[in-house]
Scaffold this active site. Structure first.
Site, PDB file in Angstrom:
ATOM      1  N   GLY A  70      64.202  11.369  38.271  1.00 16.36           N
ATOM      2  CA  GLY A  70      64.448  12.807  38.340  1.00 16.36           C
ATOM      3  C   GLY A  70      63.471  13.513  39.260  1.00 16.36           C
ATOM      4  N   ASN A 151      63.735  21.111  29.068  1.00 12.84           N
ATOM      5  CA  ASN A 151      63.281  19.896  28.392  1.00 12.84           C
ATOM      6  C   ASN A 151      62.370  20.153  27.204  1.00 12.84           C
ATOM      7  OD1 ASN A 151      61.839  20.681  30.882  1.00 12.84           O
ATOM      8  ND2 ASN A 151      60.353  19.156  30.247  1.00 12.84           N
ATOM      9  N   GLN A 179      67.988  16.810  31.765  1.00 16.15           N
ATOM     10  CA  GLN A 179      68.182  16.835  30.307  1.00 16.15           C
ATOM     11  C   GLN A 179      69.658  16.967  29.919  1.00 16.15           C
ATOM     12  OE1 GLN A 179      66.026  16.366  27.751  1.00 16.15           O
ATOM     13  NE2 GLN A 179      64.308  16.026  29.132  1.00 16.15           N
ATOM     14  N   SER A 199      68.370  11.577  35.866  1.00 17.71           N
ATOM     15  CA  SER A 199      67.443  10.471  35.692  1.00 17.71           C
ATOM     16  C   SER A 199      67.951   9.520  34.606  1.00 17.71           C
ATOM     17  CB  SER A 199      66.074  11.027  35.290  1.00 17.71           C
ATOM     18  OG  SER A 199      65.184   9.967  35.032  1.00 17.71           O
ATOM     19  N   GLY A 200      67.997   8.230  34.920  1.00 23.61           N
ATOM     20  CA  GLY A 200      68.569   7.240  34.009  1.00 23.61           C
ATOM     21  C   GLY A 200      67.933   7.179  32.628  1.00 23.61           C
ATOM     22  N   HIS A 201      66.604   7.311  32.585  1.00 29.10           N
ATOM     23  CA  HIS A 201      65.934   7.048  31.298  1.00 29.10           C
ATOM     24  C   HIS A 201      66.065   8.177  30.286  1.00 29.10           C
ATOM     25  CE1 HIS A 201      61.963   9.279  31.647  1.00 29.10           C
ATOM     26  NE2 HIS A 201      62.388   9.361  32.889  1.00 29.10           N
ATOM     27  N   THR A 237      64.400  -0.957  49.750  1.00 33.03           N
ATOM     28  CA  THR A 237      65.403  -1.821  49.120  1.00 33.03           C
ATOM     29  C   THR A 237      65.783  -1.259  47.757  1.00 33.03           C
ATOM     30  OG1 THR A 237      64.496  -3.699  50.294  1.00 33.03           O
ATOM     31  CG2 THR A 237      65.884  -4.198  48.382  1.00 33.03           C
ATOM     32  N   CYS A 324      54.609  15.291  30.142  1.00 34.09           N
ATOM     33  CA  CYS A 324      53.845  15.455  31.371  1.00 34.09           C
ATOM     34  C   CYS A 324      52.660  16.387  31.176  1.00 34.09           C
ATOM     35  CB  CYS A 324      54.730  16.001  32.476  1.00 34.09           C
ATOM     36  SG  CYS A 324      56.367  15.315  32.423  1.00 34.09           S
TER      37      CYS A 324
HETATM   38  C1  LIG Z   1      62.131  13.956  32.629  1.00 38.77           C
HETATM   39  C2  LIG Z   1      62.449  15.128  33.490  1.00 38.77           C
HETATM   40  C3  LIG Z   1      62.236  15.099  34.877  1.00 38.77           C
HETATM   41  C4  LIG Z   1      61.569  13.936  35.555  1.00 38.77           C
HETATM   42  O1  LIG Z   1      62.372  12.812  35.582  1.00 38.77           O
HETATM   43  P1  LIG Z   1      61.689  11.373  35.871  1.00 38.77           P
HETATM   44  O2  LIG Z   1      62.832  10.446  35.982  1.00 38.77           O
HETATM   45  O3  LIG Z   1      60.806  11.103  34.722  1.00 38.77           O
HETATM   46  O4  LIG Z   1      60.945  11.509  37.160  1.00 38.77           O
HETATM   47  C5  LIG Z   1      62.610  16.208  35.616  1.00 38.77           C
HETATM   48  N1  LIG Z   1      63.172  17.271  35.035  1.00 38.77           N
HETATM   49  C6  LIG Z   1      63.404  17.345  33.713  1.00 38.77           C
HETATM   50  C7  LIG Z   1      64.052  18.552  33.139  1.00 38.77           C
HETATM   51  C8  LIG Z   1      63.037  16.278  32.895  1.00 38.77           C
HETATM   52  O5  LIG Z   1      63.253  16.353  31.581  1.00 38.77           O
END
Ligand SMILES: *Cc1c(COP(=O)(O)O)cnc(C)c1O
Length: 397
Positions: A70, A151, A179, A199-201, A237, A324
Site C-alpha cells: 500500500g 485505518n 482498508q 495492499s494484499g496483507h 523482478t 505505524c
Molecule cells: C496498512 C495501510 C497502508 C500501508 O500499506 P502497506 O502494504 O503496509 O505498505 C496504507 N494505507 C492504509 C490506510 C493502511 O491501512
C-alpha cells in the site's frame, strides 16, 4: 484464550492464499521476463492475477500495476498525479488531516518540492463531505487524495460523491483503499476513482505486495528506475508468489464479502456495546458508517500503552492506534484530527476484527478490557485527580 484483534495492522494469510503461492516458489519459478517456456508460464500466471485483481475493481488489466504494498502504491499514485499536474502548472493538492502516513508524508515531501497542500478538516466523526472538497478545489488543483476508509477509527468516506465532484472539476482523484479493498464493494468506474491503492496483507493475502490502479490516459510515474517490468513503470523482478497469493485472497474476500460484512459487523457491534458500558470512555469514528471490523475507543485516565500490554498478557492482540505510530510517544494524528484532546488521545484502543473471530472472543475481550481499565485507573494519579474533582472529566459517565 488467544484472540487476534489487530486485523487493520495485518491479517493472517489465508490457507487458500498460501496454497496459491506455493507452486510459484517450487515449480513455476521462471522469471516472467524470460523468453523460455518457464518464463512464459510465469508471465501467464502474472497476467491472470492482473486480470483477476482488475475484475474485482471494475477496471481493465492494463490499468493495474503491482507494487510492494500500500505504501508504494500511495507514493506512486500521488507522485504520478503531482508530476502530471506540474506539467500543466498545477501544484495544489487536496487531502485530509487523517490520511495514512504513506499519504501524509509523501505530501509533506511534495510541499518541500514546491507543491501546496490543503488538508481538509475531518470533524468529530472523521469524514469529509463532497462539498468540502468542492469548496477547496482551485484552478491549479492537480490532485484530490482522500482515503476510502480510515485505518484507525474506521470511518468510511463518501468516495463516490467526492469522485463525482473531482470529475466535474476535471481534477484527478486518488483514494487509499487499503482498508476497504476486499472488505467493501468497490467499482472504480461507478465510484469515479482515477487512482487507487490496495495492499494484499489487509485482506488475508501475504505482506509485501500491493497494487495501484491508474485510469487509462493518466501516465504513471516511476519512483524507481530499472528494467521493463510493469511496462517500465515499476521495475524489478515481480514478486510472483506474493502477487498470486494476493489475487487469490482478493478473490476469496470478494466472493464472501456480503456474509463477511454481516458476520463481522455483528461482532463489532457486540464489542462496541460491551465496551461502552465502561464509564468515561468514548467511541471514535462514526457509529454507523464504519468499517465492519473496526472498534476504536478512548478511555479517560489511562495510558494506551499499558492497556495494550495488559491485554496482551490476557492473550489479546490489539493496537493503540495504527501499528505505524505505536512506539512513538506522540498521540495519534488521527485522534487529534477528530478533536480528541491529548489527555484522552493517549488512552486509545483499537480492536480490528475479521470473519475468523468469534462471539466467545468478543466476550473475553469485553471482560478483559473492563478489568484492565479498572485496574489501571485504580493506580492512576490522573484518575484520582479526576474522581476527587481536582481535574475536570472530558468525557461523560
Ligand atoms: C496498512 C495501510 C497502508 C500501508 O500499506 P502497506 O502494504 O503496509 O505498505 C496504507 N494505507 C492504509 C490506510 C493502511 O491501512
Amino acid at each position: 484464550m488467544k484472540v487476534y484483534a489487530d486485523n487493520a495492522a495485518t491479517t493472517k494469510t489465508s490457507e487458500a492464499a498460501v496454497q496459491a503461492m506455493m507452486p510459484y516458489f517450487s515449480t513455476i519459478y521462471g522469471n516472467p521476463s524470460s523468453l523460455h517456456s518457464d518464463g512464459q508460464r510465469a508471465k501467464e500466471a502474472l497476467e491472470s492475477a492482473r486480470a483477476s485483481v482488475a475484475k474485482h475493481l471494475g477496471c481493465t488489466p492494463r490499468e493495474i500495476y503491482f507494487t510492494s504494498g500500500g505504501t508504494e502504491a500511495d507514493n506512486m499514485a500521488i507522485r504520478s498525479a503531482a508530476f502530471f499536474g506540474a506539467r500543466k502548472n498545477k501544484r495544489h493538492i487536496i487531502s485530509t488531516a487523517f490520511e495514512h502516513h504513506a499519504v501524509l508524508h509523501t505530501l509533506a515531501k511534495l510541499e518541500k518540492e514546491g507543491f501546496e497542500v490543503t488538508l481538509l478538516d475531518v470533524g468529530e466523526t472523521g469524514t469529509v463531505s463532497a462539498q468540502q472538497v468542492k469548496d477547496a478545489i482551485r484552478p491549479d488543483t492537480a490532485l484530490v487524495t482522500v482515503m476510502f476508509a480510515n485505518n484507525e477509527i474506521g470511518s468510511i468516506l463518501p468516495i463516490r460523491e467526492i469522485g463525482k465532484v473531482c470529475k466535474e472539476a476535471g481534477v484527478v482523484f486518488h483514494t487509499d483503499a487499503v482498508q476497504a479493498a476486499g472488505h467493501l464493494p468497490i467499482n472504480v468506474v461507478e465510484d469515479n476513482i482515477d487512482m487507487l491503492s490496495l495492499s494484499g496483507h489487509k485482506f488475508h493475502g501475504p505482506r509485501g505486495v500491493g497494487a495501484m490502479y491508474i485510469r487509462k490516459g493518466l501516465p504513471p510515474v516511476n519512483i524507481m528506475e530499472g528494467g521493463a517490468q510493469e511496462r517500465g513503470k515499476r521495475p524489478g523482478t515481480e514478486n510472483l508468489p506474493g502477487i498470486m497469493g494476493m489475487a487469490k485472497a482478493l478473490d476469496e474476500a470478494c466472493a464472501h464479502m456480503d456474509e463477511n460484512i454481516r458476520k463481522v459487523t455483528a461482532l463489532r457491534d457486540k464489542l462496541i456495546a460491551g465496551i461502552s458500558e465502561i464509564p468515561h470512555c468514548v467511541l471514535n469514528g462514526d457509529p454507523v458508517n464504519r468499517l465492519p471490523g473496526n472498534v476504536s475507543f478512548c478511555f479517560e485516565g489511562i495510558e494506551g500503552e499499558s492497556l495494550l500490554l495488559l491485554l496482551d498478557s490476557k492473550g489479546i492482540s490489539a493496537s493503540s492506534g495504527s501499528a505505524c505510530t505505536s512506539g512513538s510517544l506522540d498521540p495519534s494524528h488521527v485522534l487529534l484530527a477528530i478533536g480528541r484532546p491529548h489527555e484522552i488521545a493517549h488512552g486509545s484502543l483499537r480492536l480490528s476484527l475479521c470473519e475468523e473471530n468469534t462471539e466467545e472472543e468478543m466476550d473475553h475481550i469485553i471482560v478483559s478490557v473492563k478489568e484492565v481499565v479498572q485496574y489501571l485507573r485504580n493506580i492512576s494519579p490522573v484518575w484520582r485527580d479526576l474522581t476527587t474533582g481536582k481535574r475536570q472529566f472530558i468525557t461523560k459517565e
